[in-house]
Design an enzyme around this catalytic site. Structure first.
Site, PDB file in Angstrom:
ATOM      1  N   SER A   1       0.691  -1.217  -0.015  1.00  0.00           N
ATOM      2  CA  SER A   1       0.035   0.002  -0.272  1.00  0.00           C
ATOM      3  C   SER A   1       0.909   1.061  -0.066  1.00  0.00           C
ATOM      4  O   SER A   1       1.566   1.429  -0.822  1.00  0.00           O
ATOM      5  CB  SER A   1      -1.082  -0.189   1.229  1.00  0.00           C
TER       6      SER A   1
ATOM      7  N   HIS B   1      -2.392  -1.073  -4.443  1.00  0.00           N
ATOM      8  CA  HIS B   1      -3.748  -1.170  -4.530  1.00  0.00           C
ATOM      9  C   HIS B   1      -4.067   0.253  -4.560  1.00  0.00           C
ATOM     10  O   HIS B   1      -3.373   1.265  -4.147  1.00  0.00           O
ATOM     11  CB  HIS B   1      -4.486  -2.196  -3.372  1.00  0.00           C
TER      12      HIS B   1
END
Length: 202
Positions: free
Chosen positions: A101, A126
């Protein structure tokens, strides 16, 4: 029984006797920085302060940021990324363990050609989640329009720094995409994968 942060001896230039300092303090003096937790405002401010201070101290010596982070808040992560681009020294990023992330976003923000992953490291990208911002009430709030703007910002950075087309990055950010070190290298997130049992890189 916890032992706290390990202490190591350090001798200041011109001093005869060494003093005991915590290991991170000692490593910071060698321009080695660590992101070994979730990204939040506190660690973001600490890393920003260290990068700025070390840049003022010597703006010609590179900085090294070791990353083992599951991600965290978007805005503090972007603040770290922006500081890395702002300070004069090159910032090497080194992924050990996991850069997921916002951890992967900070990893890709290292100086191009100076981004490294250890052989068994994992990288995950993501889209930003709605829990990026902590309201004073402690509840997590995010307007859909703001989330879209943040996603566009992150996507543009990944496109610029990986060399991948917009459609590839956009597709990858639709879901959690986990990568090995070599896959992250092929994806342009890191430039080098460390070779085991040697000081060389591939």
């Amino acid at each position: 029984m916890p032992i706290g942060v390990p202490k190591v001896p350090f001798r200041s230039p011109g001093e005869e006797d060494a003093i005991w300092v915590d290991v991170y303090n000692r490593l910071h003096r060698e321009r080695l920085l660590f992101l070994g937790q979730e990204v939040d405002s506190e660690i973001s401010n600490q890393l920003i302060g260290l990068m700025v201070y070390l840049s003022i101290e010597d703006d010609t010596r590179d900085l090294y940021l070791f990353i083992n982070s599951p991600g965290g808040w978007v805005i503090p992560g972007i603040a770290i990324y922006d500081t890395m681009q702002f300070v004069p020294p090159d910032v090497h990023t080194i992924c050990m363990g996991l850069a997921a992330s916002m951890g992967s976003f900070i990893l890709v923000g290292g100086e191009i050609t100076k981004r490294l992953a250890f052989p068994h490291a994992r990288v995950m990208i993501h889209q930003p989640a709605s829990s990026f911002y902590e309201a004073q009430t402690g509840e997590f709030i995010l307007e859909a329009e703001e989330l879209l703007k943040l996603r566009e910002t992150l996507t543009r950075v990944y496109v610029q720094r990986t060399g991948n087309p917009l459609w590839v990055v956009s597709e990858d950010m639709e879901r959690d995409v986990f990568m090995s070190a070599t896959e992250a290298q092929a994806h342009g997130i890191v430039d080098l994968v460390a070779v085991e049992n040697s000081g060389d890189f591939t």
